[in-house]
Scaffold this motif. Structure first.
Motif, PDB file in Angstrom:
ATOM      1  N   ALA B 201       0.840  -1.196   0.000  1.00 35.14           N
ATOM      2  CA  ALA B 201       0.000   0.000   0.000  1.00 35.14           C
ATOM      3  C   ALA B 201       0.876   1.247   0.000  1.00 35.14           C
ATOM      4  CB  ALA B 201      -0.934  -0.001   1.212  1.00 35.14           C
ATOM      5  N   ALA B 202       1.943   1.229   0.804  1.00 37.57           N
ATOM      6  CA  ALA B 202       2.836   2.388   0.865  1.00 37.57           C
ATOM      7  C   ALA B 202       3.515   2.607  -0.483  1.00 37.57           C
ATOM      8  CB  ALA B 202       3.872   2.197   1.958  1.00 37.57           C
ATOM      9  N   ALA B 203       3.990   1.519  -1.096  1.00 34.63           N
ATOM     10  CA  ALA B 203       4.641   1.631  -2.404  1.00 34.63           C
ATOM     11  C   ALA B 203       3.644   2.158  -3.428  1.00 34.63           C
ATOM     12  CB  ALA B 203       5.172   0.272  -2.851  1.00 34.63           C
ATOM     13  N   ASP B 204       2.429   1.663  -3.339  1.00 34.13           N
ATOM     14  CA  ASP B 204       1.367   2.080  -4.247  1.00 34.13           C
ATOM     15  C   ASP B 204       1.138   3.586  -4.150  1.00 34.13           C
ATOM     16  OD1 ASP B 204      -0.859   0.930  -5.989  1.00 34.13           O
ATOM     17  OD2 ASP B 204      -1.955   2.263  -4.647  1.00 34.13           O
ATOM     18  N   LEU B 205       1.309   4.126  -2.929  1.00 32.01           N
ATOM     19  CA  LEU B 205       1.056   5.546  -2.707  1.00 32.01           C
ATOM     20  C   LEU B 205       2.309   6.376  -2.939  1.00 32.01           C
ATOM     21  CD1 LEU B 205      -1.190   5.069   0.406  1.00 32.01           C
ATOM     22  CD2 LEU B 205      -1.907   5.989  -1.786  1.00 32.01           C
ATOM     23  N   GLY B 206       3.354   5.762  -3.486  1.00 26.19           N
ATOM     24  CA  GLY B 206       4.520   6.542  -3.897  1.00 26.19           C
ATOM     25  C   GLY B 206       5.699   6.503  -2.951  1.00 26.19           C
ATOM     26  N   ALA B 207       5.674   5.609  -1.958  1.00 28.45           N
ATOM     27  CA  ALA B 207       6.801   5.536  -1.033  1.00 28.45           C
ATOM     28  C   ALA B 207       7.828   4.544  -1.553  1.00 28.45           C
ATOM     29  CB  ALA B 207       6.314   5.110   0.349  1.00 28.45           C
TER      30      ALA B 207
END
Ligand SMILES: Nc1ncnc2c1ncn2[C@@H]1O[C@H](COP(=O)(O)OP(=O)(O)OP(=O)(O)O)[C@@H](O)[C@H]1O
Ligand SMILES: [Mg+2]
Lengths: 367, 300
Positions: B201-207
């Protein structure tokens, strides 16, 4: 970018060891459309979605987002957001912090973050909940936070993997309508994964029906339901009667003659070329066949004297099984359009009648 | 009517009061063993130690009951004691940090294995505990000594020998070795509860990976880190065996001084030892309070 192609899958393959999770899938998802992927469990829906998001990379083939190949671009560099089935909200952050996360990662100015977070929460009708923690919310509210957290980033494409799977039926129906109207308002391309056919039919502009890693048909809900291209699609979407037989000649208007082993002759619509003598399957939806008390006029196609075997009254409809030919049960639904308690108004087992349907109501399937 | 309500009300409350009293009585009865235990084994020794720390050491090692602050004064002025404190705390901090830096990736690695491998790996981590701690520390003496395994290898390569033992470095190695499992296990437990889709989810949000770790995984596994750190830090600061064996009893750590003051020195100095223990306890209390702050922040 309107009417462009948002996502282009070209011969995409994903193999896990021996398993082809996605097997040469090609399809184009248009900008701004509500696109659903529908199929039984394990058919590769999630894997396809994860490749678009960047969590998995294709074994072969290419994926383009708005014309740009994404290949092995990691998820955090794709302007695509996902609503996870489990929501995957950050439990140590408040609702507002969850929604702000994506904007913070993009180094958006504080004031703009605050404004957009508020906007996004208003959009999903969670205005007063910004200070709560995810575990203080109901399932439906968490679902909406997940939606706001994704939408706030204005993604090119929003991916939703069975987002309503964890909700009860009533809430599910409510959220279906809400999601659909939300999608129309924000105009973002939605790719929606579900194995609930009714959900796919009600919400989608177009549907891709998948099975065993392959896309069998892409089309509007009407196309998928009325003109399935193969037996699997006809069977998976809605209910239908299959009758197997051999194709005879095809007339110029596309109506073919089909004969069965037990000597019945049918006339039905073809949508693709059929070679005479080929083994084909007829598909007739139960609501598209009729049962008459009196013999229809001579020359009526697909008309057979039958005996009623079973009757199930389900309120809006009565579902009737009749015996057709040798050992074949044919299912048809009759709408209860008249309100009455009179027993004679409904079919009873053992009664005889005439089953018939117009040639265009039956479809010839070659696969 | 009015009379009835007047008379019936006090009767009811009298019954309630009786019930309440018997409840309190029962509660007291239930609490008694626990309280007794706490008093006998925790509060009483503590009181004794506190009293001793303000007493005067006599010439033969007997305690004289004259109130004095001199013991505390000695601790904070004589370099022997100040250095022992600093050295012990430093060793504790260093050991905790290194155990954390080594233990977190190790725990993460184990968590990400398939279930069957996880069990095997956890088992491997626990196996050293089957051998007595002293024996395991002696083993390090053999590995590090001048004729030990490491020096033999160095020598075989034609290089000059290195004095690895006894030294403060050897103490540190021993401490890290002995304490690593206490760091790995709590972190493993908190990683086991961690939902790894949150990283997606974090990667999905650009992290990117670093930010996903710092913003999501680290805060959510902080209770494990805090528990592991406390479990490593406290015994490390107070230990005396490892520094005795691997430090060659040349450098003084807190535990060594304590042990000496109470048993070995001639005459023994119990009041000074007690004062030392009290200050030691204060240091640990700070560490524990820090731990509680970190863990309760999570539950907010
Ligand atoms: N990481 C993986 N390793 C091995 N096999 C996998 C992996 N992910 C998926 N598969 C396999 O790939 C196939 C497709 O899985 P996928 O999750 O895409 O199905 P799905 O259509 O989303 O099913 P469902 O409706 O049950 O969610 C399945 O056979 C699955 O077992
Ligand atoms: Mg799935």
């Amino acid at each position: 970018m309107k009417n462009g192609i948002a996502v282009d899958l070209r011969n995409v393959v994903k193999r896990f060891a021996e398993v082809y999770a996605v097997d040469h899938v090609s399809m184009q998802i248009r900008d701004g459309e509500f696109f659903s992927m529908l199929g039984p469990s394990g058919c590769g829906k999630t894997t396809t979605l994860r490749m678009i998001a960047g969590f998995e990379f294709p074994t072969a083939g290419e994926i383009a987002l708005h014309g740009k190949l994404v290949g092995t671009t990691p998820p955090f560099r794709r302007n695509v957001n996902t609503v996870f089935q489990s929501y995957a909200l950050f439990p140590h952050m408040t609702v507002a912090e969850n929604v702000a996360f994506g904007l913070q990662m993009k180094k958006t100015p504080q004031a703009e973050i605050a404004r957009r977070v508020e906007e996004a929460l208003d959009l999903v009708r969670l205005g007063g909940f910004s200070g709560r923690r995810p575990r203080q919310l109901s399932g439906g509210q968490q679902q909406r936070v997940a939606l706001a957290r994704a939408l706030v980033n204005h993604p090119e494409v929003l991916l939703l993997d069975e987002p309503l799977g964890a909700l009860d039926l009533k809430l599910r129906k409510e959220m279906q309508l809400e999601l659909k109207s939300l999608q129309e308002r924000v105009g973002i391309t939605f790719i929606y994964v579900t194995h609930d056919q009714e959900e796919a039919l009600t919400m989608s502009d177009r549907i891709a029906v998948m099975n065993a890693g392959k896309v069998l048909q892409v089309g509007t809900p009407t196309e998928i339901y009325e003109r399935p291209v193969c037996r699997f699609v006809a069977d998976f979407i809605g209910e239908t009667n299959f009758i197997e037989g051999l194709a005879g000649g095809v007339e110029p208007d596309g109506v073919a003659t089909i004969t069965t082993d037990d000597g019945l002759t049918f006339r039905a619509q073809t949508t693709r070329p059929v070679t005479p003598g080929a083994k084909v399957t007829l598909s007739i939806r139960p609501e598209k066949a009729f049962l008459a008390v009196q013999s229809p006029p001579p020359g009526t196609p697909n008309c057979f004297p039958v005996t009623v075997a079973r009757v199930a009254y389900i309120g809006s409809d009565t579902r009737i099984d009749v015996r057709l030919g040798q050992g074949r049960l044919f299912d048809l639904w009759e709408q209860n359009s008249r309100s009455t308690l009179d027993r004679d108004a409904y079919w009873q087992p053992g009664e005889t009648g005439f089953l018939w349907w117009p040639a265009e109501n039956a479809l010839v399937l070659t696969e | 009517m009015a009379l009835e309500t007047l008379t019936s009300e006090p009767r009811e409350s009298r019954v309630a009061a009786l019930l309440r009293r018997s409840e309190r009585f029962r509660l007291g009865l239930l609490l008694f063993p626990g309280l007794f235990w706490l008093l006998l084994f925790f509060a009483l020794p503590l009181v004794v130690v506190v009293l001793y720390s303000f007493a005067t050491p006599g010439p033969t090692g007997r305690v004289e009951w004259h109130f004095t602050l001199a013991n505390y004064g000695t601790l904070f002025t004589e370099s022997l004691y100040v250095n022992a404190y600093l050295r012990s705390i430093w060793a504790g901090v260093l050991t905790t940090l290194i155990c954390l830096l080594a233990g977190y990736p190790l725990a993460l690695y184990i968590v990400r294995r398939p279930p069957r491998w996880r069990t095997v790996l956890l088992f491997l981590i626990l196996i050293p505990f089957w051998t007595n701690f002293l024996v395991r520390t002696y083993a390090w003496m053999i590995i590090l000594s001048n004729n030990g395994i490491i020096n033999s290898i160095i020598q075989a390569l034609g290089l000059p020998r290195v004095a690895l033992y006894p030294s403060e470095g050897a103490v540190l190695i021993g401490l890290i070795y002995g304490n690593l499992p206490f760091m790995v296990l709590p972190i493993f437990a908190s990683l086991d509860r961690f939902d790894f889709t949150l990283l997606e989810a974090a990667a999905d949000l650009g992290a990117d990976q670093t930010r996903a770790f710092l913003r999501v995984m680290l805060p959510l596994t902080m209770p494990g880190i805090a528990a592991g750190s406390v479990l490593v830090f406290i015994p490390t600061v107070g230990q005396f065996v490892v520094s005795d064996l691997l430090g060659g009893a040349k450098v003084d750590y807190l535990g060594n001084l304590l042990q000496r003051l109470f048993t070995r020195s001639n005459p023994p100095n119990w009041p000074l030892g007690s004062a030392m223990a009290i200050v030691f306890m204060a240091v640990l209390t700070v560490a524990i309070l820090l731990y509680f702050r970190i863990t309760t922040e999570q539950d907010r």
